[in-house]
Design a protein around this motif. Structure first.
Motif, PDB file in Angstrom:
ATOM      1  N   ALA A 259       0.860  -1.187   0.000  1.00 15.31           N
ATOM      2  CA  ALA A 259       0.000   0.000   0.000  1.00 15.31           C
ATOM      3  C   ALA A 259       0.892   1.231   0.000  1.00 15.31           C
ATOM      4  O   ALA A 259       1.932   1.244   0.671  1.00 15.31           O
ATOM      5  N   PHE A 260       0.509   2.207  -0.783  1.00 15.99           N
ATOM      6  CA  PHE A 260       1.263   3.466  -0.854  1.00 15.99           C
ATOM      7  C   PHE A 260       2.727   3.235  -1.217  1.00 15.99           C
ATOM      8  O   PHE A 260       3.638   3.880  -0.699  1.00 15.99           O
ATOM      9  N   GLY A 261       2.947   2.234  -2.072  1.00 10.47           N
ATOM     10  CA  GLY A 261       4.267   2.003  -2.617  1.00 10.47           C
ATOM     11  C   GLY A 261       5.195   1.154  -1.774  1.00 10.47           C
ATOM     12  O   GLY A 261       6.366   0.983  -2.139  1.00 10.47           O
ATOM     13  N   GLN A 262       4.741   0.630  -0.665  1.00  7.52           N
ATOM     14  CA  GLN A 262       5.579  -0.198   0.208  1.00  7.52           C
ATOM     15  C   GLN A 262       4.808  -1.418   0.696  1.00  7.52           C
ATOM     16  O   GLN A 262       3.569  -1.381   0.782  1.00  7.52           O
ATOM     17  N   ARG A 263       5.558  -2.472   1.048  1.00  5.90           N
ATOM     18  CA  ARG A 263       4.913  -3.569   1.765  1.00  5.90           C
ATOM     19  C   ARG A 263       4.415  -3.040   3.105  1.00  5.90           C
ATOM     20  O   ARG A 263       5.059  -2.194   3.729  1.00  5.90           O
ATOM     21  N   LEU A 264       3.282  -3.558   3.542  1.00 13.17           N
ATOM     22  CA  LEU A 264       2.729  -3.099   4.817  1.00 13.17           C
ATOM     23  C   LEU A 264       3.718  -3.301   5.958  1.00 13.17           C
ATOM     24  O   LEU A 264       3.833  -2.458   6.856  1.00 13.17           O
ATOM     25  N   VAL A 265       4.432  -4.409   5.951  1.00 13.28           N
ATOM     26  CA  VAL A 265       5.329  -4.719   7.052  1.00 13.28           C
ATOM     27  C   VAL A 265       6.495  -3.741   7.137  1.00 13.28           C
ATOM     28  O   VAL A 265       7.133  -3.606   8.196  1.00 13.28           O
ATOM     29  N   ASP A 266       6.775  -3.037   6.064  1.00 13.58           N
ATOM     30  CA  ASP A 266       7.888  -2.083   6.052  1.00 13.58           C
ATOM     31  C   ASP A 266       7.462  -0.670   6.443  1.00 13.58           C
ATOM     32  O   ASP A 266       8.319   0.208   6.575  1.00 13.58           O
TER      33      ASP A 266
END
Length: 543
Positions: free
Chosen positions: A321-328
């Motif tokens: 989401a928003f260009g990144q993995r959620l975990v990051d």
């Protein structure tokens, strides 16, 4: 077929190896003396994370059905289940979830059985109800020579879901019936009457039970008022002459969760029963089982937290989401780390208490600790399960609100263990009662907490605040019982983690025991703390 990478969807969670995935569990089992059973735990971790996980969906979705009469109008009072339920029960019993402690009574057996229960609860918690009751009843039945066959077959690694006398079955399951309409937690208010028969130890029960758990079982431990006072009885489904015991299942409870398991209301009509223990000693007899059932409440809630965390981590590692993995993403990462701290502390504490139960027969210190820590842990860990599962749902968003994700099932299940076997107030009152009447419990708690002295300043301060109560120089007002038990639980969890040299111990103390944090308001409402990244990375291997 759409590639999950292209669709921004996480792949299926299963198959997973629930034992290999859970470093905190493996470390805790080794610490508490269950390492000799590691191969069997590894086998069940693979089984639970694959075949049982798949079977659990239909076992849960297709709820039990009550059949009061057969097609000829004869009373039969049986409960029908989806075949997957029986397959899950068979796997659990054959692998020792109900009986390992008694079939192989060697050091570490209770710890291994606890780990099996923890693994099982993660994928099919409903069936854990009869498994727990069967396990807890064995030592009580074993003390009665005339009930030796019942104890042996309850402990046996053989499942037989058929409705027939126990003489024809290689293994059995047991249910319980204590709660009545007018009494609830006050079991002494029970109105069911037990009338002695001519034969010594045989009675006829008349009355009702508002909650009659696992009504498909082969026998039931129930309470009733005998001439000598409240007593405990084993009520078999079948009489010794091969006829059916005269009890009537009135309806199955329409419960919030626990859908795969049947709970019922029942009426007894001069039902044949066998006394367990002495007349008038029913509460004392029941209390022999309470420590084991409370331990399983702790284990079950810790297992729910563990599975909810694993589901959330799995999703957040694959969803972008928003260009990144959620975990990051920093905020999501803080939430996940907070959940990981909670889950690891619950697991470590529950298995530590299992170790105390294991050593209780030969170690008075451990026996006293087990006596009081099961009440502390049941109160706190079961309370936290609801919060953790809901926060895990938020990590998935709408995907965590649909049945396919498993999380709705976990969320419906989460409140159960805080209610079953005595709700929160009962546990807190029991802690105060134990400290007042059994001074050895306070000494055992102090010894346990002091073992971590000097390892963390916040933990040292938290333990020191408990000193006056644990040493008997100060009493806790009943209105403050919950506050006191929460302090005890957090200090005990911190002590276990610190002594284990867990990489998350400092973060746990920093976020749970230090001032200035908003812990408890919402997951992730933490200031920066070293160790949060470690909490995530050790919680679930990347797959």
């Amino acid at each position: 077929m759409t590639d999950p990478v292209d669709s921004n969807q996480a792949p299926e969670f299963a198959p997973r190896d629930l034992w290999a995935d859970d470093l905190a569990l493996r470390e805790a089992v080794a610490r508490e003396g269950g390492g000799g059973f590691a191969d069997r735990l590894a086998h069940y971790g693979r089984l639970a994370g694959n075949e049982l996980y798949v079977l659990s969906f239909d076992a849960h979705r297709d709820r039990p059905r009550l059949r009061t009469h057969d097609r000829y109008g004869e009373r039969i009072d049986i409960v029908e289940f989806h075949p997957n339920y029986h397959a899950i029960m068979q796997a659990a019993i054959e692998n020792g979830v109900a009986g390992l402690s008694w079939c192989e009574p060697v050091p570490g057996a209770h710890v291994a059985r606890a780990a099996l229960s923890y693994l099982h609860y993660q994928v099919e918690p409903g069936s854990s109800c009869p498994l727990t009751m069967t396990h807890a009843a064995v030592p009580v039945l074993a003390r009665e020579p005339r009930l030796r066959e019942w104890g042996q077959k309850a402990a046996a690694p053989r499942y037989d879901g058929s409705n027939r006398p126990i003489g024809d079955k290689p293994g059995i399951t047991l249910g319980m019936g204590m709660t009545e309409r007018q009494g609830g937690s006050d079991v002494r208010a029970n109105a069911t009457v037990a009338v002695p028969r001519a034969s010594d130890g045989e009675y006829e029960l008349s009355g009702h039970k508002w909650f009659f758990s696992a009504p498909m079982s082969d026998g039931f431990l129930v309470t009733a008022q005998a001439p000598g006072g409240l007593s405990c009885f084993l009520m078999p489904r079948w009489k010794s002459d091969g006829t059916r015991t005269t009890f009537r299942l009135m309806r199955l409870k329409d419960k919030l969760g626990d859908w795969s398991n049947a709970s019922s209301e029942v009426e007894f009509d001069r039902a044949w029963a066998l006394r367990v223990g002495e007349e008038g000693r029913g509460i004392a007899t029941i209390l022999e089982m309470v420590m084991l059932t409370r331990l399983d409440c702790m284990l079950g809630s810790a297992g729910l937290m563990r599975m909810a965390l694993a589901q959330a981590l799995h999703h957040c590692r694959h969803r972008r989401a928003f260009g990144q993995r959620l975990v990051d993403q920093p905020l999501m990462r803080t939430v996940l780390a907070d959940l990981a701290l909670e889950a690891e502390a619950a697991t470590a504490f529950a298995i530590r208490v299992a170790g105390a139960v294991d050593r209780a027969p030969t170690d008075p210190q451990e026996a006293a600790l087990a006596r009081v820590a099961t009440a502390i842990g049941k109160f706190w860990i079961c309370k936290r399960a609801v919060v953790v599962v809901n926060e895990a749902q938020e990590c998935l968003g709408g995907n965590g609100y649909v049945e396919e994700s498993l999380l709705p099932r976990l969320y419906r299940q989460a409140p159960l263990n805080s209610i079953w076997e005595g709700s929160g107030n009962i546990q807190c009152l029991d802690v105060l009662r134990a400290l007042q009447r059994e001074p050895e419990t306070g000494r055992a708690l102090w010894t346990e907490l002091s073992a971590a002295a000097g390892r963390n300043a916040a933990c040292d301060a938290a333990v020191e605040r408990l000193h006056p109560v644990l040493h008997g120089s100060k009493a806790v007002d009943q209105s403050q019982a919950r506050r006191f038990v929460v302090s005890l639980a957090l200090a005990l969890q911190a002590s276990v983690l610190l002594r284990a040299a867990s990489p998350v111990a400092e973060a746990f103390c920093d976020t749970r025991l230090s001032g200035g944090h908003e812990y408890g308001v919402a997951a992730g409402a933490l200031t920066a703390s070293a160790g949060l990244d470690a909490a995530i990375e050790r919680s679930l291997p990347v797959q």
